[in-house]
Each structure stands twice: as structure tokens, then as C-alpha cells.
Design an enzyme around this catalytic site. Structure first.
Site, PDB file in Angstrom:
ATOM      1  N   ASP A 461      15.678   2.024 -59.443  1.00  0.00           N
ATOM      2  CA  ASP A 461      16.974   2.075 -60.108  1.00  0.00           C
ATOM      3  C   ASP A 461      16.787   2.302 -61.616  1.00  0.00           C
ATOM      4  O   ASP A 461      15.705   2.086 -62.161  1.00  0.00           O
ATOM      5  CB  ASP A 461      17.717   0.773 -59.854  1.00  0.00           C
ATOM      6  N   GLU A 464      17.785   5.612 -67.125  1.00  0.00           N
ATOM      7  CA  GLU A 464      18.602   6.535 -67.917  1.00  0.00           C
ATOM      8  C   GLU A 464      18.776   6.083 -69.366  1.00  0.00           C
ATOM      9  O   GLU A 464      18.779   6.916 -70.274  1.00  0.00           O
ATOM     10  CB  GLU A 464      20.001   6.682 -67.288  1.00  0.00           C
ATOM     11  N   ASP A 528      26.667   4.771 -58.906  1.00  0.00           N
ATOM     12  CA  ASP A 528      27.746   3.789 -58.760  1.00  0.00           C
ATOM     13  C   ASP A 528      29.111   4.460 -58.690  1.00  0.00           C
ATOM     14  O   ASP A 528      29.655   4.912 -59.711  1.00  0.00           O
ATOM     15  CB  ASP A 528      27.710   2.809 -59.924  1.00  0.00           C
TER      16      ASP A 528
END
Length: 778
Positions: A461, A464, A528
Site C-alpha cells: 500500500d 505516493e 480508495d
């Protein structure tokens, strides 16, 4: 980035210097052409004074690909990182040629792709063509003043993705010295850009540029290539790829890992503007005769995707995010999923397998998992699942491993030498510096420890929110270039550990962030999204754009991540999820077990899981093709049917391999889809619809999703009782189904282990079936 104010003017303070005339050819051979371009007509010696020049070089790294480099000042140090090109091995020497069709034109050609260089006074231009289909089909062109450098006032750059987000505007992300934070948005000065404009023809449509959740066709948009953690509901995205596909059958790859901006018919309606900061711009014009060929060539350049193991195609059941993860709850879910005929193949443990505030410590929370190794072994034995564990590259200062990382220099630093920290996501969070070989080895060891405990795959995950202001890398990387590229290093590090542990074709991730080349480390998911039909549609647009950017395998959060879907939405999304290459039930504050959404949802989930498992001989065969060619398993209709004008804007359906058309339902009762030319057969009912035509179905069954089989196709299905995606496809007795056969069809059957084929099945139009190395249902 806009450099104009309408047709005639430029914004106040912008200095734009574009090339208009080739003044000298420096090199002209089969290895390439290099020449100098002036920004004005040079009529006499005085015109050579006090005037800048652009140096342009054109060469070819492989057939059907032309490399263009434009430089202003060439003396600067080109700091890394740089994209890894041709990681699968050097290509064959391209078949190139150079010629002079007329006195004022130079033609350089590689394979079928050629560029005509206009060297006439005041007429500098590049014209790209592709002769793969026989004629010299026009692709695009750069016209006079289409290559330039520009100095732009600082305040005019604030609209760029890199300048407008939290990595620039939050106090913790600002440059700091003696506890003083410098707000760069209040600074003054000029920013140097390199610019290249390419023509956008009448009717031409542009696709790709990474995972983008807005309009699928990129015309009319400005796209900034800058990874951000912003969900799926805006222009921000997790996977930015500086590559687009054109409906004219070519691709353009900008070879810059830093922020690249694409003005796609926005600043100028008939132009695609490409700009980067600095003194040089490099890009590749990629042809081959079709959109699909251009995509194959791009993937050949940046790396083919690894082949995920067959078990990863089964249903992932997540603990969700902020829910309870105690062993009894998790085991109860697995038990009930089995009892309700919704077999789970992968159990995913999200963030809270670690203690709160301690992410990412790589240590199981002792209160929830007192004996994690025993628990993992027990759950895998009892329920026949693989286990996926969540991680990220951020280390909270509360984590037990934080002090070691600081002491040994494993984290990104500020210019002051302090560790770069902030409180976004985790308190006092530091970021692993993968340019430090020792830090790479350290982090890989932490992942290895997880695998040794019984974890089979990893959800990588984040990756970024990587700072580019006041940050120093171990190897001296340019922070602006490293921002996007960080995702590549992070996922590569983890993927290599998993692959070393389990072997080639047995490794997979569940990754969120990516840049060019990231397709080598599958699988990626969409991030998400909210629990709405609108978010489901934007998720699909993101997936289609990502597949048009070279990513072969893709997934998403079934039911949406934020919020709780209503029963109908959940069932519709389940069908979409199981007809994606990879399928995961995952939420934020609510569980995604189907009985939470009614018994109908349970029935739909069971039906779709079984359908996918039965289709695995087909799906895995298509996956091997994707691994070998780079053409994605899920792909937009425009890639498969470029000559059908209706396909240009179809963003609510896709091809699932060569033979299946899938159209998710974005409504409780109504289904809308398009059928291309030919007689297509409904997978569920056998209904035949002849295209081309648009179709609307009212009162569409909740337990179906429009899946249509292409004419002249053969599907080989596993047994109806199969409940797992990984089985020996050639030995179970496959059912042969034929669909509107027009000629003999041969279908290769994979073994189910790696990129190996067990045999094949041939079916003649009359129905005669012959099999080699494959057992068929009697």
C-alpha cells in the site's frame, strides 16, 4: 502547463522560444539524425548572435519506435533516477534507413515508422508516419515553434499537481531550517520548461496516461503525471504513466520520471502539448500498425508483466480496514464463507495486524495475534487459503524498528541531515530510502521475515506521498524525479523478495502506486473508492486507462472502500469484481462479507466465484498471453475494435481476454451495453445478439452481468463442482462450448503452473472435437 493566452498572446512574464529553422545538420546516418534548430530565420551572420539554439536528435532503439531528444543547454547533470528500459533483454538491432526525398527533407525510418524532417528556411517541422498497413499513414506532427523552451513566472505554476498538493502546502512538507519553514508558494522567480507540441487530428482520441478516474477519452484535459494519495473521485491518482495511446494507432512515451504535463487538446484544440521542467525533453513515438501493436511495443520497452500464480485469481476476503481483526472473527468469516459456497482463496490482513501507531513495524499485535505463526498455519490448513499481509514503506517513530532505521541511515533525510518526518498517516513517520542498498536489504529482510512466518503475498500500500521539497536521497537522486519513481523501487524490492521465496510465476503483490515499468510487479488495484454506482464507474475508467498504459492485471475494492453499499450495488459490484482479473472484497469501516447485504448477495457471490473458477482455463491462458505480449487481460473496446467508431468512447464495458465482452451493470435493474459486429452469445442464457448495436435490458437479473462470447470462439470450462482457481486444467475433464463457429478453432490449455501449456483442443465448424494432452468431459 499553458504557455499561451488564447491564439495570439502569452501570459504576462512568459518567455517562449520555439524552433523555426534547421540551421545545421550535424549527423545523418542509419544510426540517426542530429541537427540544430534556431528560433528565427538566419539570413546573415548577424542573426547567429545572441540567439539560443535547440539541438534535436532522432534515433531508434527498436523497430517501429523513434526516439526524439530536444535539448537547450546540454551541460547540466542529468541526475537520476531513470526508467529501466528493455529490462527483459536488449531488442534486435532495428532496421533503419535515412534518405533525402528532396533537398529540404530528411527521412529517417525504423521498421514501418518514419519521420520526415523539414529543413527548409522558416519551415522546421517533424512529420511521423507508419507504413505497416501499406500506405504511409499519418500519425502526428510537430510544426514550427512546436519545440521550445519557456521561462514561466513561478506563480503561474501553482496549478501543477506537484505544487497544489499536501507535499507542498502543509507546514510539515516545507523546507525547514532552524525550525523555520519556508512557504515556497510565496516565492518569486522563473521556472524553465521544455515543450513539444504534437498535432491532434480531426476525430483522433487519446487514452491512457496511467490510472485516471475522470473521462476515459483524454481529449480536452490537462493531465499532470504526479502520484498522489487522493482516492478515485478526482484528477489525483495513484498510478501516473507518461504514456498515451492514440486512436490513430501510435503511442507516445515521455521518458521522464518527474512530473510531465500533457495538454490534450485543451490549451490548443488541435495540439497535444508535452512539457517538463529543465533543459531537455525526450520521448518515443511508438508505432507498429495498430493500437494493440503500439501497446505491445511500449511494454517491450518498459518491461513485460510477471505472471501471477493461478491461486491469486480466486476470491480475496479482507478483514477491511478499521474493523475488528481478532482471530475468532476472521476464522468465523472464513468458516461461514465456506458453508455458504463462497470459497475464499486468499485471506487478507489489513493494517491492524500491527498495533495502532506502530505502522509499519512488521510485528503482529500480540493482543490480537498472540501466536501469529501458529494462527497462520492453522487458518491455512483449516480453510485452504493463502494469506496476504498489508505493509507500506512508512515507519512510525513509535515502531520498534524506527531507531535502527535512524541510526543506520535507512530513511530519507532533509538537507539539514535530519530524518524527513511528518504526521500524515502515522505519527513522526519516516520514509524508507530505497536508493540506499543497505536500506533496501533491511526492508527486504523485514518482508522476508513475514514470508517465513507463513505469509504468501503482500499488499504494498501507499508509496505516493513521497516528498520532493527539502529532501535528500542516499544516491543523490533528484527528488522531483524520485517522487513517482519511488513506487517502482518500493514494489520491485518487495516483489523480488516474494519471488525469491516462492519462485518465478509464484509471486504476486497487491499494489496501489506505480509508474512506468510498474506493470512488471502485478497485481495492482484501483485504490480508495466510495460505495456508489458513480464510484464503481470511475473505478472502471481508472482500470481501463491503466490497461491502456501497459498494465495487464488489475483489481478493485468490491462494494467500494468508503461507506457501505446497498444490497443491489454490492451484488452488481461482486459480478464486476469476479469478472476482473483479480477479485477482492475489501472495505474501510464495514465488512464485505456477502451476508451483510442479504441472502441474494450470498447467492450472487457464490455463483460468480464458481463461474470464474470454471473459466480459469480460459482466464489463465489469456494471462499467459498478457505475460508474453504485454496486451492486458482486461482492455478497452477501442484496443480490440479500433475500426468500430462506437468503440472510441465506450468506458462502461471491456474485453476480458480475446473472447469475452463484459459490461458491468451500474443500476439496480437496467443494463446498457454495446455489441460489436457479428453474432455474440450471452454466456448465461445462450441468447444471440447480432451487432453492431447498442442494447438496453430492463429488469436485468441481479444474479447476472452481461457477458457475451465473441463469434467463432471456443471456451473450455472446468467442472461445475470446482471451488478453486488453481487446478490442473488439462486433467479435470473440460467441458467444450462452441459459439457461432465459422472456421476451425484451436484453443491452448495451460497447465495452471507457470507459463506452460499442457495441450490443445481443436473444434471444427461441424462440431468435430479433437484434443491433445487434454482430458475432456464425457
Amino acid at each position: 502547463m499553458k504557455f499561451t493566452d488564447g491564439l495570439w498572446r502569452r501570459p504576462t512574464g512568459v518567455n517562449f522560444v520555439g524552433g523555426v529553422e534547421v540551421v545545421e545538420v550535424l549527423r545523418e546516418s542509419k544510426d540517426g539524425v542530429e541537427f540544430i534548430v534556431a528560433p528565427r530565420h538566419v539570413a546573415h551572420r548577424g542573426d547567429t548572435l545572441n540567439s539560443p539554439l535547440l539541438t534535436v536528435s532522432i534515433s531508434s532503439p527498436m523497430d517501429d519506435v523513434l526516439k526524439v531528444r530536444v535539448e537547450h543547454h546540454a551541460g547540466g547533470h542529468n541526475r537520476g533516477p531513470h526508467f529501466e528500459l528493455f529490462p527483459d533483454g536488449a531488442p534486435a538491432t532495428p532496421k533503419t534507413s535515412v534518405s533525402r526525398p528532396t533537398e529540404d527533407h530528411i527521412c529517417f525510418k525504423s521498421g514501418s515508422v518514419a519521420v520526415d524532417i523539414n529543413t527548409a528556411p522558416k519551415s522546421y517541422a517533424l512529420r511521423f508516419t507508419d507504413s505497416a498497413k501499406g500506405d504511409d499513414d499519418f500519425l502526428c506532427a510537430t510544426e514550427p515553434k512546436g519545440q521550445a523552451y519557456a521561462d514561466v513566472p513561478w506563480h503561474l505554476t501553482f496549478g501543477q499537481q506537484s505544487q497544489a498538493g499536501c507535499l507542498t502546502t502543509l507546514p510539515a512538507s516545507m523546507a525547514r531550517s532552524d525550525h523555520f519553514a519556508l512557504d515556497s508558494t510565496r516565492a518569486t522567480g522563473l521556472v524553465r520548461y521544455m515543450v513539444n507540441e504534437l498535432t491532434l487530428s480531426v476525430g483522433e482520441t487519446i487514452y491512457g496516461l496511467g490510472e485516471r478516474f475522470g473521462p476515459f477519452v483524454k481529449n480536452g484535459q490537462v493531465v499532470g503525471i504526479w502520484n498522489q494519495d487522493g482516492g478515485t473521485s478526482s484528477e489525483q491518482t495513484y498510478k501516473n504513466i507518461p504514456f498515451y495511446l492514440s486512436s490513430k494507432g501510435y503511442g507516445l512515451f515521455v521518458n521522464h520520471p518527474e512530473e510531465v504535463e500533457f495538454e490534450v487538446g485543451r490549451e490548443k484544440c488541435s495540439k497535444i502539448g508535452v512539457s517538463v521542467r529543465g533543459e531537455r525533453l525526450e520521448y518515443f513515438v511508438i508505432g507498429g500498425g495498430s493500437i494493440k501493436a503500439a501497446l505491445r511495443n511500449y511494454v517491450r520497452m518498459t518491461g513485460r508483466p510477471a505472471l501471477p500464480p493461478a491461486w491469486t485469481y480466486g476470491l480475496y476476503l479482507s478483514t477491511s480496514f478499521t474493523t475488528s481483526y481478532d482471530q475468532e472473527t476472521v476464522s468465523g468469516f472464513l468458516r461461514e464463507m465456506r458453508e455458504r459456497k463462497c470459497p475464499v482463496r486468499v485471506l487478507h490482513l489489513d493494517c491492524f495486524w500491527m498495533k495502532r501507531y506502530d505502522w509499519c513495524s512488521f510485528q503482529f499485535d500480540p493482543d490480537t495475534f498472540p501466536d501469529p505463526e501458529k494462527y497462520l498455519a492453522d487458518v491455512k490448513r483449516e480453510y485452504g487459503v493463502k494469506v496476504c499481509a498489508w505493509i507500506n514503506p512508512y515507519i512510525s517513530q513509535r515502531a520498534a524498528i524506527f531507531a535502527e532505521g535512524v541510526k543506520k541511515g535507512y530513511f530519507l533525510k532533509r538537507r539539514s541531515g535530519d530524518v524527513w518526518q511528518w504526521d500524515e498517516w502515522q505519527p513522526g513517520m519516516a520514509i524508507v530510502d530505497f536508493t540506499n542498498p543497505a536500506a533496501w536489504k533491511w526492508y527486504a529482510g523485514l518482508v522476508q521475515r513475514l514470508l517465513d512466518m507463513g505469509v504468501d503475498t503482500v499488499k504494498t500500500d501507499f508509496g505516493e506521498r513521497i516528498p520532493h521539497v527539502d529532501v535528500v536521497y542516499h544516491d543523490g537522486s533528484d527528488p522531483s524525479k524520485a517522487h513517482n519513481f519511488y513506487s517502482f523501487l518500493y514494489n520491485k524490492c518487495v516483489f523480488e523478495v516474494v519471488e525469491k521465496k516462492y519462485g518465478k510465476h509464484e509471486a504476486a503483490l497487491f499494489a496501489r502506486s506505480a509508474t512506468a515499468g510498474g506493470q512488471r510487479f502485478p497485481v495492482h488495484w484501483g485504490g480508495d473508492c466510495e460505495s456508489t454506482y458513480e464510484a464503481m464507474a470511475e473505478t472502471l475508467r481508472g482500470g481501463l486507462s491503466l490497461s491502456a498504459s501497459g498494465f495487464a492485471f488489475w483489481s478493485h475494492d468490491i462494494g467500494g472502500f468508503e461507506g457501505k453499499p446497498d444490497p443491489a450495488l454490492f451484488s452488481r459490484w461482486v459480478a464486476f469484481g469476479l469478472f476482473s482479473s483479480h477479485s477482492r472484497l475489501h472495505g474501510s469501516g464495514s465488512y464485505r462479507v456477502p451476508w451483510n447485504y442479504g441472502e441474494t448477495a450470498v447467492t450472487v457471490t457464490a455463483k460468480m466465484v464458481r463461474a470464474k473458477c470454471r473459466l480459469m482455463p480460459y482466464i489463465y491462458g489469456e494471462s499467459i498471453k498478457a505475460h508474453e505480449t504485454g496486451v492486458p487481460v482486461m482492455r478497452a473496446m477501442i484496443i480490440e475494435f479500433p475500426e468500430d467508431p462506437a468503440s472510441a468512447h465506450l468506458d462502461k464495458q471491456y474485453m476480458f481476454g480475446d473472447s469475452l465482452l463484459v459490461a458491468p451493470v451500474f443500476h439496480g435493474t437496467r443494463a446498457d451495453f454495446y455489441i460489436p459486429a457479428g453474432r455474440w452469445t450471452c454466456y448465461w442464457t445462450g441468447e444471440v445478439i447480432e451487432g453492431p448495436r447498442f442494447v438496453r435490458k430492463t429488469d436485468y437479473p441481479i444474479d447476472q452481468i452481461p457477458v457475451f462470447v465473441r463469434p467463432n470462439s471456443v471456451l473450455l470450462l472446468g467442472p461445475e463442482s470446482i471451488e478453486t482457481p488453481d487446478y490442473e486444467y488439462a486433467k479435470v475433464g473440460l467441458e467444450v462450448r462452441t459459439f457461432e463457429l465459422e472456421s476451425e478453432v484451436e484453443v491452448k490449455v495451460p497447465t495452471g503452473k507457470g507459463a506452460k501449456w499442457a495441450g490443445s483442443v481443436k473444434v471444427a465448424p461441424g462440431g468435430k472435437v479433437s484434443a491433445s494432452g487434454v482430458t475432456l468431459k464425457k
